[in-house]
Write a protein that holds these residues in place. Structure first.
Motif, PDB file in Angstrom:
ATOM      1  N   GLY A 136     -30.760  43.973 -42.001  1.00 56.91           N
ATOM      2  CA  GLY A 136     -30.882  44.446 -43.367  1.00 56.91           C
ATOM      3  C   GLY A 136     -30.617  43.350 -44.386  1.00 56.91           C
ATOM      4  O   GLY A 136     -30.255  42.227 -44.042  1.00 56.91           O
ATOM      5  N   VAL A 137     -30.813  43.695 -45.641  1.00 58.95           N
ATOM      6  CA  VAL A 137     -30.626  42.748 -46.732  1.00 58.95           C
ATOM      7  C   VAL A 137     -29.429  43.196 -47.548  1.00 58.95           C
ATOM      8  O   VAL A 137     -29.338  44.356 -47.945  1.00 58.95           O
ATOM      9  CB  VAL A 137     -31.890  42.688 -47.628  1.00 58.95           C
ATOM     10  CG1 VAL A 137     -31.654  41.808 -48.834  1.00 58.95           C
ATOM     11  CG2 VAL A 137     -33.072  42.202 -46.822  1.00 58.95           C
ATOM     12  N   LYS A 138     -28.521  42.277 -47.796  1.00 61.42           N
ATOM     13  CA  LYS A 138     -27.357  42.552 -48.623  1.00 61.42           C
ATOM     14  C   LYS A 138     -27.476  41.697 -49.876  1.00 61.42           C
ATOM     15  O   LYS A 138     -27.660  40.482 -49.787  1.00 61.42           O
ATOM     16  CB  LYS A 138     -26.065  42.245 -47.870  1.00 61.42           C
ATOM     17  CG  LYS A 138     -24.826  42.617 -48.634  1.00 61.42           C
ATOM     18  CD  LYS A 138     -23.580  42.440 -47.788  1.00 61.42           C
ATOM     19  CE  LYS A 138     -22.363  42.858 -48.581  1.00 61.42           C
ATOM     20  NZ  LYS A 138     -21.143  42.671 -47.815  1.00 61.42           N
ATOM     21  N   THR A 139     -27.369  42.312 -51.031  1.00 59.41           N
ATOM     22  CA  THR A 139     -27.479  41.554 -52.276  1.00 59.41           C
ATOM     23  C   THR A 139     -26.119  40.990 -52.663  1.00 59.41           C
ATOM     24  O   THR A 139     -25.078  41.404 -52.144  1.00 59.41           O
ATOM     25  CB  THR A 139     -28.000  42.452 -53.413  1.00 59.41           C
ATOM     26  OG1 THR A 139     -27.107  43.532 -53.613  1.00 59.41           O
ATOM     27  CG2 THR A 139     -29.393  42.967 -53.098  1.00 59.41           C
ATOM     28  N   CYS A 140     -26.135  40.024 -53.572  1.00 60.04           N
ATOM     29  CA  CYS A 140     -24.899  39.397 -54.043  1.00 60.04           C
ATOM     30  C   CYS A 140     -24.981  39.171 -55.545  1.00 60.04           C
ATOM     31  O   CYS A 140     -26.047  39.301 -56.147  1.00 60.04           O
ATOM     32  CB  CYS A 140     -24.623  38.082 -53.314  1.00 60.04           C
ATOM     33  SG  CYS A 140     -26.001  36.920 -53.330  1.00 60.04           S
ATOM     34  N   THR A 141     -23.849  38.819 -56.125  1.00 59.11           N
ATOM     35  CA  THR A 141     -23.771  38.538 -57.543  1.00 59.11           C
ATOM     36  C   THR A 141     -23.838  37.021 -57.749  1.00 59.11           C
ATOM     37  O   THR A 141     -23.571  36.266 -56.796  1.00 59.11           O
ATOM     38  CB  THR A 141     -22.474  39.080 -58.149  1.00 59.11           C
ATOM     39  OG1 THR A 141     -21.366  38.465 -57.477  1.00 59.11           O
ATOM     40  CG2 THR A 141     -22.396  40.590 -57.998  1.00 59.11           C
ATOM     41  N   PRO A 142     -24.148  36.557 -58.950  1.00 61.70           N
ATOM     42  CA  PRO A 142     -24.275  35.123 -59.162  1.00 61.70           C
ATOM     43  C   PRO A 142     -22.968  34.326 -59.016  1.00 61.70           C
ATOM     44  O   PRO A 142     -23.005  33.128 -58.836  1.00 61.70           O
ATOM     45  CB  PRO A 142     -24.783  35.015 -60.611  1.00 61.70           C
ATOM     46  CG  PRO A 142     -25.352  36.341 -60.923  1.00 61.70           C
ATOM     47  CD  PRO A 142     -24.607  37.329 -60.097  1.00 61.70           C
TER      48      PRO A 142
END
Length: 195
Positions: free
Chosen positions: A186-192
């Motif tokens: 799966g894909v996990k998003t992140c913050t900058p």
């Protein structure tokens, strides 16, 4: 269809340039440590490193720096897409599974025709587990400006553009080596900025 599959594989490899275990429990350390934030902004400094001892942070930095060397090596060979003796030597230098890494590279870039002309940018890294022989850390890739081509045709990128990966590095007689990715499903998003 084949071009889309090759591009997807190349993008996945870009995001998966690898690790459970660890021997040290986190310890409180009141001594400030250097920030891994990519730029000096008004955002707060990450505080994840407060839970690790100076010795643990030293191991983390060594493992992370070795992975950043691997990242530079990988993005360069993915840009060129050519198999040379240096490709295998690089995988032997930086990874615990050089044959598998090289095979995936050959499938996507040499035989598949993919080129990572503009790689994703590593925005930050942060340790999650630091043992005596293994270091697990997260990193955030910014795919906003990534440019992947397959046989000369640009493959459009789709969101999410900020993707988080977790990798395990292992200390060996050859130094810190990339062992494996821990969150490869799966894909996990992140913050900058780092948490």
């Amino acid at each position: 269809m084949k071009r889309t599959l090759i591009a997807a594989t190349a993008l996945a490899l870009a995001g998966t340039l690898t690790g459970c275990g660890g021997d040290d429990e986190p310890k409180a350390d009141p001594t400030p440590t250097e920030s891994t934030s990519p730029s000096a902004t008004t955002t707060p400094e990450p505080t994840w490193d407060d839970k690790f001892s100076p010795a643990q942070m030293k191991r983390y930095r060594a493992a992370r720096d070795r992975w950043l060397e691997f990242w530079a090596f990988y993005t360069e060979i993915a840009r060129k897409g050519v198999d040379t003796p240096g490709v295998m030597q690089g995988f032997e230098k930086y990874t615990m599974s050089p044959l598998g890494e090289r095979s995936a590279f050959l499938d996507s870039y040499v035989r598949g025709g993919a080129r990572m002309e503009v790689p994703p940018e590593v925005l930050w890294t942060s340790a999650t587990k630091i043992g005596k022989e293994t270091v697990d850390f997260r990193y955030c890739l910014d795919n906003t400006n990534i440019r992947i081509t397959v046989n000369g045709k640009v493959t459009p990128q789709k969101p999410p553009y900020l993707v988080e990966r977790t990798i395990r590095m292992r200390k060996t007689s050859k130094g810190w080596l990339k062992e494996r990715y821990l969150n490869d499903k799966g894909v996990k998003t992140c913050t900058p900025t780092a948490p």
